[in-house]
Design a protein around this motif. Structure first.
Motif, PDB file in Angstrom:
ATOM      1  N   GLN A 216       1.336 -16.076  -3.613  1.00 19.04           N
ATOM      2  CA  GLN A 216       0.393 -15.420  -4.534  1.00 19.04           C
ATOM      3  C   GLN A 216      -0.848 -16.326  -4.113  1.00 19.04           C
ATOM      4  N   LEU A 217      -2.000 -15.591  -4.225  1.00 19.45           N
ATOM      5  CA  LEU A 217      -3.360 -16.093  -3.856  1.00 19.45           C
ATOM      6  C   LEU A 217      -4.505 -15.981  -5.006  1.00 19.45           C
ATOM      7  N   ASP A 218      -5.404 -16.868  -4.987  1.00 18.61           N
ATOM      8  CA  ASP A 218      -6.335 -16.479  -6.009  1.00 18.61           C
ATOM      9  C   ASP A 218      -7.650 -15.974  -5.324  1.00 18.61           C
ATOM     10  N   ALA A 219      -7.398 -15.559  -4.334  1.00 21.11           N
ATOM     11  CA  ALA A 219      -8.504 -14.602  -3.726  1.00 21.11           C
ATOM     12  C   ALA A 219      -8.382 -13.142  -3.771  1.00 21.11           C
ATOM     13  N   THR A 220      -9.446 -12.310  -4.038  1.00 26.07           N
ATOM     14  CA  THR A 220      -8.876 -10.956  -4.462  1.00 26.07           C
ATOM     15  C   THR A 220      -8.935 -10.098  -2.851  1.00 26.07           C
ATOM     16  N   ALA A 221      -8.125  -9.309  -2.751  1.00 25.47           N
ATOM     17  CA  ALA A 221      -7.937  -8.587  -1.545  1.00 25.47           C
ATOM     18  C   ALA A 221      -7.980  -7.057  -2.235  1.00 25.47           C
ATOM     19  N   TYR A 222      -8.464  -6.181  -1.178  1.00 24.34           N
ATOM     20  CA  TYR A 222      -8.607  -4.903  -1.630  1.00 24.34           C
ATOM     21  C   TYR A 222      -7.667  -3.885  -1.059  1.00 24.34           C
ATOM     22  N   PRO A 223      -7.439  -2.596  -1.277  1.00 23.80           N
ATOM     23  CA  PRO A 223      -6.657  -1.749  -0.323  1.00 23.80           C
ATOM     24  C   PRO A 223      -6.697  -1.975   1.057  1.00 23.80           C
ATOM     25  N   GLY A 224      -8.024  -1.592   1.667  1.00 23.63           N
ATOM     26  CA  GLY A 224      -8.034  -1.793   2.986  1.00 23.63           C
ATOM     27  C   GLY A 224      -7.736  -3.307   3.658  1.00 23.63           C
ATOM     28  N   ASN A 225      -7.413  -4.373   2.960  1.00 19.58           N
ATOM     29  CA  ASN A 225      -6.905  -5.440   3.454  1.00 19.58           C
ATOM     30  C   ASN A 225      -5.499  -5.527   3.461  1.00 19.58           C
ATOM     31  N   SER A 226      -4.707  -4.428   3.351  1.00 19.24           N
ATOM     32  CA  SER A 226      -3.222  -4.446   3.492  1.00 19.24           C
ATOM     33  C   SER A 226      -3.052  -4.648   5.214  1.00 19.24           C
ATOM     34  N   GLY A 227      -2.323  -5.446   5.337  1.00 24.48           N
ATOM     35  CA  GLY A 227      -1.830  -5.601   6.965  1.00 24.48           C
ATOM     36  C   GLY A 227      -2.883  -6.770   7.481  1.00 24.48           C
ATOM     37  N   SER A 228      -3.708  -7.406   6.703  1.00 31.02           N
ATOM     38  CA  SER A 228      -4.580  -8.402   7.143  1.00 31.02           C
ATOM     39  C   SER A 228      -3.884  -9.477   7.285  1.00 31.02           C
ATOM     40  N   PRO A 229      -4.199 -10.474   8.471  1.00 30.45           N
ATOM     41  CA  PRO A 229      -3.523 -11.923   8.555  1.00 30.45           C
ATOM     42  C   PRO A 229      -3.896 -12.858   7.677  1.00 30.45           C
ATOM     43  N   LEU A 230      -3.067 -13.584   6.919  1.00 33.18           N
ATOM     44  CA  LEU A 230      -3.082 -14.684   6.141  1.00 33.18           C
ATOM     45  C   LEU A 230      -3.013 -15.679   6.871  1.00 33.18           C
ATOM     46  N   TYR A 231      -3.956 -16.763   7.175  1.00 29.86           N
ATOM     47  CA  TYR A 231      -3.970 -17.783   8.202  1.00 29.86           C
ATOM     48  C   TYR A 231      -4.456 -19.137   7.639  1.00 29.86           C
ATOM     49  N   ASP A 232      -4.045 -20.089   8.408  1.00 35.66           N
ATOM     50  CA  ASP A 232      -4.828 -21.570   8.012  1.00 35.66           C
ATOM     51  C   ASP A 232      -6.169 -21.450   8.386  1.00 35.66           C
ATOM     52  N   PRO A 233      -7.048 -21.817   7.839  1.00 32.42           N
ATOM     53  CA  PRO A 233      -8.550 -21.920   7.993  1.00 32.42           C
ATOM     54  C   PRO A 233      -8.900 -22.878   9.018  1.00 32.42           C
ATOM     55  N   ARG A 234      -8.198 -23.901   9.373  1.00 32.37           N
ATOM     56  CA  ARG A 234      -8.195 -24.811  10.390  1.00 32.37           C
ATOM     57  C   ARG A 234      -7.626 -24.565  11.869  1.00 32.37           C
ATOM     58  N   THR A 235      -6.625 -23.979  11.819  1.00 35.16           N
ATOM     59  CA  THR A 235      -5.834 -23.729  12.978  1.00 35.16           C
ATOM     60  C   THR A 235      -6.147 -22.237  13.377  1.00 35.16           C
ATOM     61  N   GLY A 236      -6.072 -21.030  12.494  1.00 34.72           N
ATOM     62  CA  GLY A 236      -6.047 -20.001  12.795  1.00 34.72           C
ATOM     63  C   GLY A 236      -4.525 -19.235  12.914  1.00 34.72           C
ATOM     64  N   ARG A 237      -3.643 -20.096  12.659  1.00 33.54           N
ATOM     65  CA  ARG A 237      -2.189 -19.713  12.757  1.00 33.54           C
ATOM     66  C   ARG A 237      -1.895 -18.931  11.596  1.00 33.54           C
ATOM     67  N   VAL A 238      -1.271 -17.796  11.974  1.00 34.84           N
ATOM     68  CA  VAL A 238      -0.837 -16.899  10.719  1.00 34.84           C
ATOM     69  C   VAL A 238       0.303 -17.452   9.823  1.00 34.84           C
ATOM     70  N   ILE A 239       0.208 -17.337   8.658  1.00 32.39           N
ATOM     71  CA  ILE A 239       1.280 -17.747   7.840  1.00 32.39           C
ATOM     72  C   ILE A 239       1.592 -16.641   6.870  1.00 32.39           C
ATOM     73  N   GLY A 240       1.016 -15.488   6.796  1.00 31.41           N
ATOM     74  CA  GLY A 240       1.708 -14.345   6.087  1.00 31.41           C
ATOM     75  C   GLY A 240       0.967 -12.948   6.419  1.00 31.41           C
ATOM     76  N   VAL A 241       1.099 -12.036   5.670  1.00 31.89           N
ATOM     77  CA  VAL A 241       0.627 -10.695   5.813  1.00 31.89           C
ATOM     78  C   VAL A 241       0.071 -10.320   4.472  1.00 31.89           C
ATOM     79  N   ILE A 242      -1.147  -9.883   4.306  1.00 34.55           N
ATOM     80  CA  ILE A 242      -1.515  -9.425   3.080  1.00 34.55           C
ATOM     81  C   ILE A 242      -0.926  -8.050   2.660  1.00 34.55           C
ATOM     82  N   ASN A 243      -0.514  -7.742   1.241  1.00 37.82           N
ATOM     83  CA  ASN A 243       0.048  -6.466   1.099  1.00 37.82           C
ATOM     84  C   ASN A 243      -0.271  -6.170  -0.230  1.00 37.82           C
ATOM     85  N   LYS A 244      -1.010  -5.000  -0.408  1.00 38.31           N
ATOM     86  CA  LYS A 244      -1.494  -4.430  -1.733  1.00 38.31           C
ATOM     87  C   LYS A 244      -0.750  -3.205  -2.340  1.00 38.31           C
ATOM     88  N   VAL A 245       0.462  -3.052  -1.784  1.00 42.36           N
ATOM     89  CA  VAL A 245       1.189  -1.977  -2.252  1.00 42.36           C
ATOM     90  C   VAL A 245       2.802  -2.407  -3.053  1.00 42.36           C
TER      91      VAL A 245
END
Length: 282
Positions: A216-245
């Motif tokens: 659960q994140l405190d940042a707001t995503a929108y429907p178009g963000n579905s499928g976006s990579p959630l990543y570590d800001p320092r390394t760029g490694r993906v830790i999850g996939v945003i899901n809006k549905v």
């Protein structure tokens, strides 16, 4: 196809070391130990800041949709995806993929690559699917491989800083990926058990059977963000996939007024799906 829509200090060390051949390696050793100590005390010194990370990962972010040459507009945006594995595969949410295509009029599933108004359309086919975790792997047809994002194996902690990049409003103004930053507010089960069986519907029962942890994140995503990579800001490694549905229908269904909370599916499920497709994650 393309469519338009302190050199001084080091010098002193070298000079001192030149007085005896046996000393030079010693000075180098001392310098390396000191440098290692700095990196150990400040791990961030060896990692990139978010602007550098965004610049590095941006070429791996694609838009997902359909393309039909005779349609106006020919391109229809459905969600965001990101490149993985060998550079020829894309991960996004399964719900982003339409149930049917108008094959009679040559509508095809596609990803849109590029930046701004100059966009390349690449046809894709489905390589593997995981409906439980709402994930799908798409195989790109033709073209050179794109830079692939690496998946993280590190444990995600509550309070950890994260970022995600995608297309919140689609391709209305062109292909310009947008980055949002926040923290992991909680790691909790996807479905929240109800206090009374009267509040259970078939959809909720199924989700309770297949419950898994989400971020659960405190940042707001929108429907178009579905499928976006959630990543570590320092390394760029993906830790999850945003899901809006998937998560909105699960967790936020219990809220009288759904909030702007965003959820993400952990990257471990992406790694498992890639294995199912016979692909090796970075």
């Amino acid at each position: 196809m393309d469519v338009e829509p302190e050199q001084g200090a080091l010098g002193m060390m070298g000079l001192a070391g030149s007085q005896g051949n046996g000393r030079k390696p010693l000075y180098k050793l001392i310098f390396l130990i000191a440098l290692g100590g700095v990196l150990l005390l400040n791990p961030a010194a060896g990692r990139a800041d978010l602007p550098d990370t965004v610049e590095r990962i941006r070429p791996s972010i694609v838009a997902v949709g359909t393309y039909q040459a005779m349609r106006r507009p020919p391109s229809v945006f459905l969600g965001t995806g990101f490149v993985v594995a060998d550079g020829r595969h894309v991960v996004t949410n399964a719900h982003v993929i339409p149930d049917k295509l108008d094959k009679r009029h040559r509508e095809r599933l596609a990803v849109f690559v590029g930046r701004g108004r100059r966009v390349q359309v690449r046809g894709v086919t489905e390589a593997a699917r995981d409906d439980v975790h709402d994930l799908v792997v798409l195989r790109m047809e033709g073209g050179d491989p794109l830079p692939a994002l690496a998946l993280s194996d590190a444990r995600v902690r509550e309070g950890q800083e994260v970022a995600f990049t995608g297309f919140p409003i689609g391709m209305v103004l062109g292909l310009y990926p947008v980055t949002h930053r926040g923290i992991v507010s909680a790691v909790s089960p996807m479905a929240i058990p109800t206090h009374s069986g009267r509040n259970l519907d078939p959809d909720m029962v199924q989700r309770l059977k297949n419950a898994f942890d989400v971020y659960q994140l405190d940042a707001t995503a929108y429907p178009g963000n579905s499928g976006s990579p959630l990543y570590d800001p320092r390394t760029g490694r993906v830790i999850g996939v945003i899901n809006k549905v998937l998560l909105t229908h699960g967790k936020e269904k219990v809220l009288e007024r759904p909030s702007g909370i965003t959820f993400a599916v952990p990257a471990q499920h992406v790694r498992a799906l890639l294995r199912k497709a016979g692909l090796a994650a970075r």
